[in-house]
Scaffold this motif. Structure first.
Motif, PDB file in Angstrom:
ATOM      1  N   UNK A 130       0.691  -1.632   0.265  1.00 10.52           N
ATOM      2  CA  UNK A 130      -0.033   0.389  -0.690  1.00 10.52           C
ATOM      3  C   UNK A 130       0.900   1.161   0.086  1.00 10.52           C
ATOM      4  N   UNK A 131       1.577   1.180   1.388  1.00  6.39           N
ATOM      5  CA  UNK A 131       2.984   2.296   0.426  1.00  6.39           C
ATOM      6  C   UNK A 131       3.708   2.587  -0.428  1.00  6.39           C
ATOM      7  N   UNK A 132       3.945   1.583  -1.658  1.00  5.77           N
ATOM      8  CA  UNK A 132       4.464   1.908  -2.769  1.00  5.77           C
ATOM      9  C   UNK A 132       3.262   1.668  -4.231  1.00  5.77           C
ATOM     10  N   UNK A 133       2.169   2.145  -2.830  1.00  4.71           N
ATOM     11  CA  UNK A 133       1.742   2.556  -4.306  1.00  4.71           C
ATOM     12  C   UNK A 133       1.046   3.568  -4.129  1.00  4.71           C
ATOM     13  N   UNK A 134       1.199   3.873  -2.635  1.00  2.00           N
ATOM     14  CA  UNK A 134       1.075   6.274  -2.525  1.00  2.00           C
ATOM     15  C   UNK A 134       1.905   6.459  -2.925  1.00  2.00           C
TER      16      UNK A 134
END
Length: 530
Positions: A130-134
């Motif tokens: 999820x952090x990567x997508x952000x």
């Protein structure tokens, strides 16, 4: 409203060129940004069961802190106590330190007390997907360091704002007549234009907010440096960490009592975490994080304040929802409007749908621009499509589908990877898929790439529910709607594939979306570009 034809033409040229330059990057930003509206549920879906013992009871938190600081003194520089725990945050206490080497990465440690009271510490935590997508959203898909990507993102946001203003001028002459017109028929270009205009105009306030706030985020440090020089010429931005850890004071309030005192001062505010750290002067302070649905929040999912850990008194309210001064509330409003973190789930779903619609807006804009370019070339006597038109058409297919498939594959990989996942692995998966799709589109051309990549994209999205099924034994499904949305998206791509395949076979041969050779029809007349 009557506007001179030459002015409309000028703004149309500006709108087209600015849109084609920034459109593909903005597609990535908006699609990934729509997903980040549910960053926490996605992280919960992706995070494997923790190897830790269960979260330490809150009334034993002080015992946990004491043992962590005794065995890991580096944690005294800053550690966080989580009042709300779950798969996405399995530990009661965490701390982060910077690793060694030329490019040291941040390492987060998670601590718990086992049943016999011994300390358990692990490094593997929640899934970083999820952090990567952000980050993908923040950096408009650019694979560079954050400091390099953000100014580029700011420039794209400025182009985005220019495209919005110029688009308004282009649409004004036909505003009343064509606002809700959606002419579906043989003229596909007219249908896409109508859809593009409706999406753009009805979501205009949202796009204005996104453009302006994106500029603020991109040049955030520069704005604050200028403010510091203007109003505090003798002070620079303080460092976040002290160079050395001062001796810990022994009279800090117990965690439960500290929580109670903060709760008494913040009615309506739900505490989520307490972060103990050192001020620039070396004094121990605690940062309070939590939510309040009545107000916008400074961070994507939380507001914050600072408190004295020895008295529980709030000492800094600049970012505390509902307790800020005028300047703090104004700054927070920029963040809240961009993050959509006010108004509860209804606003988040609205922002999600507007984000998806925004990504589609940029896709249709590129599609229209490339088709119009081909039409102008044909009128100028060019029988065959130029290389530039073919490349732009291929990128219009490869980049959006590569972004969608790349995100889908890297999200699906989170569950089977389990505790071995890292942001670097998710980044490698995404960019491998993205570059493969883009390269394939450039080799095959727009129409064939669209026909061949759409079913592959649908299959990539279906990997998400497949990952849930494959890992059910070790990773029980908790957020089922993630899988339901993936199945729905796969169905939409399958329908799009049928439409694209039919148009490629039956559309006018001079369209960039036709697989028939460019040139003349069988009776010798020039086919109309649609």
């Amino acid at each position: 409203m009557k506007i001179r034809t030459d002015i409309v033409k000028m703004y149309k040229e500006i709108h087209g060129w600015v849109g084609i330059v920034s459109g593909l990057a903005l597609f990535i930003a908006f699609f990934a940004g729509a997903i980040t509206m549910f960053e926490e549920p996605l992280q919960r879906w992706a995070s494997p069961p923790s190897a830790l013992a269960g979260p330490t009871p809150l009334d034993r938190t002080d015992e946990l802190v004491e043992k962590v600081l005794a065995q890991h003194p580096e944690a005294s520089r800053g550690y966080e106590i989580h009042l709300a725990t779950g798969p996405e945050q399995p530990a009661r206490l965490t701390w982060t330190v910077r690793g060694q080497g030329e490019h040291p990465a941040l390492q987060t440690y998670y601590a718990a007390l086992e049943q016999d009271g011994s300390l358990q510490v692990v490094e593997q935590g929640p899934s970083p997907v999820a952090d990567f997508v952000d980050i993908l959203h923040q950096q408009v898909g650019l694979p560079f360091e954050h400091e390099i990507s953000m100014p580029i993102m700011g420039a794209i946001a400025l182009l985005y704002a220019i495209a919005i203003v110029s688009g308004i001028f282009v649409l004004l002459p036909s505003l009343v007549k064509d606002l809700f017109a959606l002419r579906v028929g043989k003229n596909a270009k007219r249908m896409w234009l109508d859809l593009h205009n409706v999406l753009g105009l009805l979501s205009l306030p949202f796009h204005l907010v996104m453009a302006l706030t994106a500029v603020v985020f991109a040049f955030h440090d520069q704005f604050y440096d200028a403010k510091t020089l203007a109003f505090k010429p003798d002070s620079g931005r303080p460092a976040m960490e002290a160079s050395a850890a001062p001796p810990a004071r022994q009279d800090r309030l117990p965690v439960l009592e500290l929580v109670e005192r903060i709760d008494d001062q913040t009615p309506g505010f739900t505490l989520r975490s307490l972060t103990f750290m050192q001020s620039p002067e070396g004094e121990e302070v605690v940062r309070v994080s939590g939510t309040d649905p009545r107000y916008g929040l400074r961070a994507p999912t939380y507001g914050m304040a600072e408190a004295d850990p020895f008295t529980g008194q709030l000492t800094e309210l600049d970012y505390m929802p509902g307790m800020q001064d005028g300047w703090g509330a104004t700054v927070t409003s920029f963040f809240a409007l961009h993050f959509g973190n006010f108004g509860g789930p209804g606003i988040r779903w609205t922002y999600f749908l507007l984000g998806i619609a925004g990504a589609f807006l940029f896709y249709t804009g590129n599609l229209l621009w490339v088709e119009s370019r081909r039409k102008r070339e044909r009128r100028g006597g060019a029988v065959q499509q130029t290389r530039a038109t073919k490349v732009l058409g291929a990128l219009t297919v490869g980049v959006p589908l590569g972004c969608i498939a790349g995100i889908a594959v890297t999200v699906a990989a989170a569950k089977p990877l389990g505790l071995h996942a890292s942001e670097a692995i998710h980044s490698a998966i995404y960019y491998a898929v993205f570059l493969a799709f883009t390269g394939f589109a450039l080799m095959r051309g727009a129409p064939r790439a669209a026909m061949e990549l759409l079913p592959v994209t649908a299959a990539a999205v279906l990997l998400i529910p497949l990952a849930t099924l494959v890992t059910l034994g070790d990773h029980p499904a908790q957020i089922v709607w993630v899988d339901i949305m993936a199945i729905s998206a796969a169905g939409a791509f399958w329908l799009a594939w049928r439409k694209v395949a039919r148009r490629a076979r039956e559309g006018g041969r001079d369209s960039i979306w036709s697989i028939k050779p460019s040139g003349q029809a069988a009776n010798g007349s020039v086919e109309r570009v649609v």
